[in-house]
Design a protein around this motif. Structure first.
Motif, PDB file in Angstrom:
ATOM      1  N   GLU A   1       0.867  -1.127  -0.081  1.00  0.00           N
ATOM      2  CA  GLU A   1       0.003  -0.034  -0.174  1.00  0.00           C
ATOM      3  C   GLU A   1       0.854   1.432   0.101  1.00  0.00           C
ATOM      4  O   GLU A   1       0.659   2.166   0.782  1.00  0.00           O
ATOM      5  CB  GLU A   1      -1.056   0.044   1.137  1.00  0.00           C
ATOM      6  CG  GLU A   1      -1.899  -1.130   1.239  1.00  0.00           C
ATOM      7  CD  GLU A   1      -2.766  -1.140   2.359  1.00  0.00           C
ATOM      8  OE1 GLU A   1      -3.917  -1.115   2.195  1.00  0.00           O
ATOM      9  OE2 GLU A   1      -2.391  -0.831   3.545  1.00  0.00           O
TER      10      GLU A   1
ATOM     11  N   TRP B   1       0.903   3.477  -1.923  1.00  0.00           N
ATOM     12  CA  TRP B   1       0.334   4.862  -2.623  1.00  0.00           C
ATOM     13  C   TRP B   1      -0.138   5.529  -1.379  1.00  0.00           C
ATOM     14  O   TRP B   1      -0.282   6.677  -1.625  1.00  0.00           O
ATOM     15  CB  TRP B   1      -1.062   4.181  -3.197  1.00  0.00           C
ATOM     16  CG  TRP B   1      -1.815   3.336  -2.525  1.00  0.00           C
ATOM     17  CD1 TRP B   1      -1.674   2.034  -2.537  1.00  0.00           C
ATOM     18  CD2 TRP B   1      -2.950   3.421  -1.743  1.00  0.00           C
ATOM     19  NE1 TRP B   1      -2.835   1.095  -1.757  1.00  0.00           N
ATOM     20  CE2 TRP B   1      -3.514   2.413  -1.179  1.00  0.00           C
ATOM     21  CE3 TRP B   1      -3.668   4.650  -1.052  1.00  0.00           C
ATOM     22  CZ2 TRP B   1      -4.459   2.308  -0.453  1.00  0.00           C
ATOM     23  CZ3 TRP B   1      -4.674   4.825  -0.329  1.00  0.00           C
ATOM     24  CH2 TRP B   1      -5.178   3.611  -0.039  1.00  0.00           C
TER      25      TRP B   1
ATOM     26  N   THR C   1       1.923   8.784  -1.076  1.00  0.00           N
ATOM     27  CA  THR C   1       1.370   9.864  -1.803  1.00  0.00           C
ATOM     28  C   THR C   1       0.089  10.658  -0.944  1.00  0.00           C
ATOM     29  O   THR C   1      -0.073  11.794  -1.236  1.00  0.00           O
ATOM     30  CB  THR C   1       0.975   9.518  -3.147  1.00  0.00           C
ATOM     31  OG1 THR C   1       2.097   8.957  -3.746  1.00  0.00           O
ATOM     32  CG2 THR C   1       0.599  10.919  -3.965  1.00  0.00           C
ATOM     33  N   GLU C   2      -0.703   9.562  -0.488  1.00  0.00           N
ATOM     34  CA  GLU C   2      -1.952  10.198   0.199  1.00  0.00           C
ATOM     35  C   GLU C   2      -1.653  11.033   1.267  1.00  0.00           C
ATOM     36  O   GLU C   2      -2.222  12.155   1.664  1.00  0.00           O
ATOM     37  CB  GLU C   2      -2.718   8.803   0.679  1.00  0.00           C
ATOM     38  CG  GLU C   2      -4.029   9.374   1.166  1.00  0.00           C
ATOM     39  CD  GLU C   2      -4.948   8.092   1.679  1.00  0.00           C
ATOM     40  OE1 GLU C   2      -4.261   7.460   2.441  1.00  0.00           O
ATOM     41  OE2 GLU C   2      -6.021   7.606   0.977  1.00  0.00           O
TER      42      GLU C   2
END
Length: 426
Positions: free
Chosen positions: A245, A247, A250-251
């Motif tokens: 995860e 990503w 970036t979140e």
């Protein structure tokens, strides 16, 4: 008697010498005073005009004036929202030779409001929440650069409109301390406890005068604690996620940007045999959207205003069919074809009511309401006519409202004349 004056100033203004320094501040003649709303303070303060600009002059000791002058300069270099220092005037003496207190001179913060200016009639709960949220963000920013305030309160803060919210500015840095190594948890907790206690007292004082409706002073004061902890955790807490995860890294950056903060760097390390990733962001000060808007357009506005203007700019870019690589070109077109025409359309006599960025934000909001009611698009010219006629003309000027802690009440608030209708401010 100006021969004995000792003036400290980053940029010396010769008009400083024309002010009546041989007279105690409480006895300054009316010709030297700009009449602005006053609050209650342990200091004597007068507002005056200096080279076409309004300044606040506070009497205090020479040591305290110099210390606060240096502290305000340090905070300004750290890009913390605070009033701008102008000068320290020491060595004052009366005409008979008697020594007079030193004076700290600070610049008037245009379009700012003291919290009491919002409460002349009644404080609504949502306005109280917005003020406390703004103060919580200011306190986080101060603590983030290692500044211990020591006297956190609504009275020590000025507020400027910021696209439906408020932006808070530090006014009084007398008790502040700057720690290069950062603050301990105990110092931060003490500042926060002071804030809670002072805010509760300030709201209770307003309640006693009948200026609070449906507001729980303790709940409002508790609000700064929860808002502060939520912000501080978002900025500094370490986060561990599954390697699958990634990503979420970036979140996390996007979430911090949404709060108005930029990321200087991120420390990322794998844990548990490489199956999970630990994230520790190094956050720089707030102003993410401000910096992007300045870079693209040169407009220097508050953070929420910048966010709102950037959203409109991005929508303009899409409508103009400009790619992300053409962002700077689209920004120039938006500035000249959207923002500037709206600002120029405001009649000259109404331009001191709100800052241009706040006017543009309100025009966008007004357009949305008109289109929602009509169920169809409304031409910009019609929106502007309606906004100027139905909204802006009925507002009170905000360009000259100031009321820091360092003011002295010379008359009861109820007797000040003229008495503006503050309700339309909240």
């Amino acid at each position: 008697m100006t021969d004995s004056l000792r003036i400290t100033a980053a940029e010396f203004d010769p008009q400083l010498l024309t002010l009546p320094w041989s007279t105690r501040l409480e006895d300054w003649p009316s010709r030297a005073i700009v009449k602005l709303p006053k609050g209650i303070s342990r200091h004597i303060v007068r507002f005056s005009e200096l080279s076409g600009h309004v300044v606040a002059v506070k009497e205090t000791t020479a040591a305290m004036a110099q210390r606060e002058y240096e502290m305000l300069g340090a905070l300004a270099r750290l890009d913390v929202p605070c009033v701008r220092r102008v000068a320290v005037v020491a060595g004052r003496a009366a005409d008979d030779g008697a020594p007079l207190p030193a004076a700290l001179v600070t610049a008037h913060l245009s379009f700012s409001m003291p919290y009491r200016a919002l409460f002349t009639h009644a404080l609504r709960p949502d306005t109280a929440t917005r003020l406390v949220d703004a103060l919580a963000l200011l306190l986080v920013r101060l603590h983030n650069v290692g500044f211990y305030w020591g006297d956190v309160s609504l009275s020590n803060t000025l507020f400027r409109r910021d696209a439906g919210a408020f932006a808070a500015y530090l006014v009084d840095a007398e008790t502040g301390e700057l720690h290069e190594a950062g603050l301990t948890d105990g110092q931060r907790a003490h500042d926060l406890d002071l804030a809670r206690t002072n805010i509760a007292g300030e709201i209770l004082d307003l309640a006693a005068s009948g200026r609070v409706e449906g507001v729980d002073p303790v709940a409002v004061a508790d609000g700064i604690v929860s808002a502060y902890h939520a912000l501080w955790s978002a900025l500094h807490d370490q986060q561990t996620v599954s390697a699958s995860e990634a990503w979420r890294i970036t979140e996390r950056v996007r979430d911090l940007n949404a709060l108005g903060f930029d990321i200087d760097e991120m420390a990322i390390e794998t844990v548990e045999g490489g199956t999970r990733v630990s994230i520790q962001p190094k956050v720089v000060d707030a102003g993410h959207h401000q910096r992007r808007l300045i870079r693209l357009t040169g407009l220097d506005v508050e953070e929420n205003q910048a966010r709102r203007l950037l959203n409109d700019l991005d929508e303009f870019r899409v409508r103009a069919r400009r790619s992300e690589e053409e962002e700077e070109l689209a920004a120039h077109e938006w500035l000249t074809q959207a923002f500037e025409p709206v600002v120029r359309a405001i009649p000259f006599e109404l331009r001191s009511k709100l800052e241009p960025a706040e006017v543009y934000h309100q025009v966008l909001e007004h357009r949305w309401f008109l289109q929602e009611a009509r169920g169809a698009s409304v031409p910009v010219a019609e929106v502007l006519t309606s906004y100027i006629r139905d909204v802006l003309r009925h507002r009170r000027d905000e360009a000259t409202i100031m009321g820091p802690l360092t003011e002295t009440l010379t008359a009861p608030l109820e007797t000040l004349s003229p008495e503006p209708d503050w309700r339309d401010l909240v």
